[in-house]
Design a protein around this motif. Structure first.
Motif, short mmCIF file in Angstrom:
data_model
loop_
_atom_site.label_atom_id
_atom_site.label_comp_id
_atom_site.label_asym_id
_atom_site.label_seq_id
_atom_site.Cartn_x
_atom_site.Cartn_y
_atom_site.Cartn_z
N THR A 44 -18.63 -87.35 -5.19
CA THR A 44 -19.20 -88.61 -5.69
C THR A 44 -20.64 -88.45 -6.12
N GLY A 45 -21.34 -87.49 -5.50
CA GLY A 45 -22.78 -87.42 -5.68
C GLY A 45 -23.44 -88.57 -4.95
N TYR A 46 -24.73 -88.72 -5.17
CA TYR A 46 -25.50 -89.76 -4.50
C TYR A 46 -25.23 -91.11 -5.17
N VAL A 47 -24.77 -92.08 -4.37
CA VAL A 47 -24.51 -93.44 -4.84
C VAL A 47 -25.39 -94.38 -4.01
N PRO A 48 -26.40 -95.02 -4.59
CA PRO A 48 -27.37 -95.79 -3.81
C PRO A 48 -26.76 -96.80 -2.84
N ARG A 49 -25.73 -97.51 -3.27
CA ARG A 49 -25.18 -98.56 -2.39
C ARG A 49 -24.42 -97.97 -1.19
N TRP A 50 -24.03 -96.71 -1.27
CA TRP A 50 -23.33 -96.06 -0.16
C TRP A 50 -24.23 -95.15 0.66
N HIS A 51 -25.28 -94.62 0.06
CA HIS A 51 -25.99 -93.49 0.66
C HIS A 51 -27.48 -93.72 0.89
N ALA A 52 -27.90 -94.97 0.99
CA ALA A 52 -29.33 -95.25 1.22
C ALA A 52 -29.81 -94.60 2.51
N ASP A 53 -28.95 -94.51 3.52
CA ASP A 53 -29.35 -93.92 4.80
C ASP A 53 -29.62 -92.42 4.66
N ILE A 54 -29.02 -91.78 3.67
CA ILE A 54 -29.28 -90.36 3.46
C ILE A 54 -30.70 -90.14 2.95
N ILE A 55 -31.13 -91.01 2.08
CA ILE A 55 -32.48 -90.89 1.52
C ILE A 55 -33.55 -91.22 2.55
N ASP A 56 -33.28 -92.19 3.41
CA ASP A 56 -34.26 -92.57 4.44
C ASP A 56 -33.60 -92.59 5.81
N PRO A 57 -33.25 -91.42 6.34
CA PRO A 57 -32.59 -91.39 7.65
C PRO A 57 -33.48 -91.85 8.79
N ALA A 58 -34.79 -91.77 8.63
CA ALA A 58 -35.67 -92.23 9.70
C ALA A 58 -35.51 -93.73 9.91
N ALA A 59 -35.52 -94.49 8.82
CA ALA A 59 -35.36 -95.94 8.93
C ALA A 59 -33.96 -96.32 9.40
#
Length: 201
Positions: A44-59
């Motif tokens: 799928t690659g990066y899909v913002p609505r599914w993968h926001a936690d990947i970009i900001d795992p700290a939050a």
């Protein structure tokens, strides 16, 4: 073997691996494992609505008290080679079936996420050990009534792994229209003997 460190976190030695709660120094490596998985395995690659936690795992996982992110480090070079996360958000409807969302409400549900192992480190027990740590964390929290996850059965090995640990509560492939093809699981708390202390940061 479980060892308490001076930071009161636990390290589980799995052959040449160390499994521990992620710290800020681990996030770049964890993100790389996650992104590689969604591109290579899911396609799928990066899909913002599914993968926001990947970009900001700290939050997503380090800041909230009831969430956690575990990483497995290669003992040879300290590189992050596997991840596993837990949060208190139940499955949303839509896109998930209404009855699944109602069965696993947010706040009372520990949802397992991002249980990913880099290709060169698979079939060495890492995913099972990571899930053990997540379940210990959920038990220690005291507020979770159930443990939930969903998986894409098209990913090689994913469905078989989760069937070995949990119970299928909905297989969308059996829906008249095939749904999203997603398989939904509940993992019993007693799947593993919860003898390990919960991970702490």
């Amino acid at each position: 073997m479980i060892e308490w460190s001076s930071a009161n976190a636990y390290d589980v030695q799995v052959r040449e691996y160390c499994i521990r709660p992620a710290g800020p120094e681990d996030l770049d490596g964890a993100r790389a494992v996650m992104l590689d998985t969604v591109y290579r395995d899911f396609g799928t690659g990066y899909v913002p609505r599914w993968h926001a936690d990947i970009i900001d795992p700290a939050a997503a996982y380090l800041t909230p008290a009831r969430h956690t992110l575990l990483v497995a480090l290669d003992g040879a070079d300290g590189k992050v080679v596997a991840t596993a996360a837990l949060d208190s958000r139940g499955p949303a409807h839509p896109p998930n079936p209404r009855e699944v969302a109602e069965r696993f409400p947010s706040g009372a549900t520990a949802q397992l996420r991002r249980v990913y192992v880099s290709p060169g480190h698979r079939r060495r027990g890492l995913a099972r050990r990571l899930v053990t740590g997540l379940l210990a964390f959920a038990v220690a929290d005291g507020g979770y009534r159930s443990v939930y996850l969903h998986t894409d059965p098209a990913v090689e090995g994913a469905e078989g792994f989760w069937r070995s640990l949990g119970q299928v509560v909905r297989d969308e492939r059996e829906d008249p229209d095939g749904g999203q093809g997603t398989v939904h699981f509940e993992v019993p708390f007693h799947t593993f003997a919860a003898t390990a202390p919960p991970p702490t940061s």
